[in-house]
Design a protein around this motif. Sequence first.
Motif, PDB file in Angstrom:
ATOM      1  N   UNK A   1       9.135 -13.126  12.064  1.00 20.00           N
ATOM      2  CA  UNK A   1       8.635 -12.045  11.226  1.00 20.00           C
ATOM      3  C   UNK A   1       7.339 -12.447  10.559  1.00 20.00           C
ATOM      4  N   UNK A   2       6.983 -11.753   9.497  1.00 19.33           N
ATOM      5  CA  UNK A   2       5.708 -11.995   8.829  1.00 19.33           C
ATOM      6  C   UNK A   2       5.643 -13.412   8.275  1.00 19.33           C
TER       7      UNK A   2
ATOM      8  N   UNK B   1      -3.954   2.162  12.185  1.00 20.09           N
ATOM      9  CA  UNK B   1      -3.350   2.713  10.968  1.00 20.09           C
ATOM     10  C   UNK B   1      -1.865   2.372  10.888  1.00 20.09           C
ATOM     11  N   UNK B   2      -1.176   2.459  12.015  1.00 20.50           N
ATOM     12  CA  UNK B   2       0.247   2.126  12.024  1.00 20.50           C
ATOM     13  C   UNK B   2       0.448   0.643  11.749  1.00 20.50           C
ATOM     14  N   UNK B   3      -0.459  -0.195  12.265  1.00 20.56           N
ATOM     15  CA  UNK B   3      -0.360  -1.625  12.038  1.00 20.56           C
ATOM     16  C   UNK B   3      -0.576  -1.948  10.557  1.00 20.56           C
TER      17      UNK B   3
ATOM     18  N   UNK C   1       3.994  -2.829   4.404  1.00 22.46           N
ATOM     19  CA  UNK C   1       5.414  -2.671   4.070  1.00 22.46           C
ATOM     20  C   UNK C   1       6.109  -4.019   3.914  1.00 22.46           C
ATOM     21  N   UNK C   2       5.476  -5.098   4.394  1.00 26.17           N
ATOM     22  CA  UNK C   2       6.073  -6.422   4.307  1.00 26.17           C
ATOM     23  C   UNK C   2       5.741  -7.138   2.996  1.00 26.17           C
TER      24      UNK C   2
ATOM     25  N   UNK D   1       7.911  -7.787  -3.285  1.00 23.98           N
ATOM     26  CA  UNK D   1       7.802  -7.138  -4.592  1.00 23.98           C
ATOM     27  C   UNK D   1       7.310  -8.100  -5.664  1.00 23.98           C
ATOM     28  N   UNK D   2       7.469  -9.406  -5.428  1.00 20.86           N
ATOM     29  CA  UNK D   2       7.043 -10.402  -6.402  1.00 20.86           C
ATOM     30  C   UNK D   2       5.571 -10.752  -6.278  1.00 20.86           C
ATOM     31  N   UNK D   3       4.897 -10.237  -5.248  1.00 19.17           N
ATOM     32  CA  UNK D   3       3.486 -10.530  -5.047  1.00 19.17           C
ATOM     33  C   UNK D   3       2.650  -9.478  -5.759  1.00 19.17           C
TER      34      UNK D   3
END
Length: 353
Positions: A195-196, A212-214, A220-221, A224-226
Amino acid sequence: MKDTTSPATREPRHDREAIARMLPAPAEWDVPQARLAHHRDRLMRHIDQHGGTAPAPTRTRPRLLRPALLAPVTALTLAGALTAGVVLAHPGARTSRDRADLRTEPAAALLTRISDVAEQRTVPTVRADQYVYTREKVRGADLSSGKAVLGPLQDSERWLSQQAGPVRQEGLQRVDGQTSRINAEFGDTAGTPAGISRPTYAWLGSLPTDPDALLAALKAQQPSTNDSAPDQWVFDEIGDLLGGVMPPRTAAALYRAAARIPGVTRAPGARDALGRQGLGIARVDSGHALRTEWVFDPADFRFLGSRTVLVKDTAYAKAGTLMSGSAEIENGVADRAGQQPAAGELTRTRDAG
């Protein structure tokens, strides 16, 4: 009032307060606590991997460690990223007008050119039981003295597992001859999936190729803490993914996606950690007063490396100070961790030395 207590009886708190008063005043801006904690965690992972005294084995994503921990810390050496340029095709000879255009055309136009070449490259397909190999030169600033002191170039090699996972051992790395394992995050008994945070060849090939999709998929990855702005975060993530051994369509899509990020500009005079000057693409992280530059070979658009510089005076360094840099040497595909790729599976950058 003068403190007349002896050193043996004086409370440690008094000494700490006295030392604190001697420290220089903080810079005009500061790092949010969440950002500070995030980079302190990354620093400890890095220390552990390079022979320091981190409390336990931890996972580190092989990437350029961005120097956003903007305060004096102990033993901060900024490491290299999973970035290396596999280019097995040449865009062909150019006229003097073409070369002039490369120096002056906008960032989006240059990234489109780079994308077009990347899509035509021939790269090896990597099996799940193999390892992607990267060798690079890296250097970074040590802030332990309260001032940025640029460290020497280090030779870094990595062998990254291509298993879909989750895996507990993500690979192997060797820095200036010292070998260590790249492990999953401490306490993560399940291991890390592709994954990422662990971009395998197969995972990269699964990403959308529409720009755009990329961009949407990458944004989306973001954890939330960043606390980085989404556009800055995705620019940094693309920078971490650049080059390497990846499907040509994915490489092309990454460049086209980067061209659509607001604030991406040209970086005249950009050089990698070996001093190789090339075509520069940059973006300023205004939240942390840092500019990250990607450097490309003007002859064949191969990714040469990257660097990060300060864009504002701070208590520890002046604007323009180099905080980290990398230079790609070679990359390829190996059957085992620690093994050099076969000659036909290895690509070197220009003038790598």
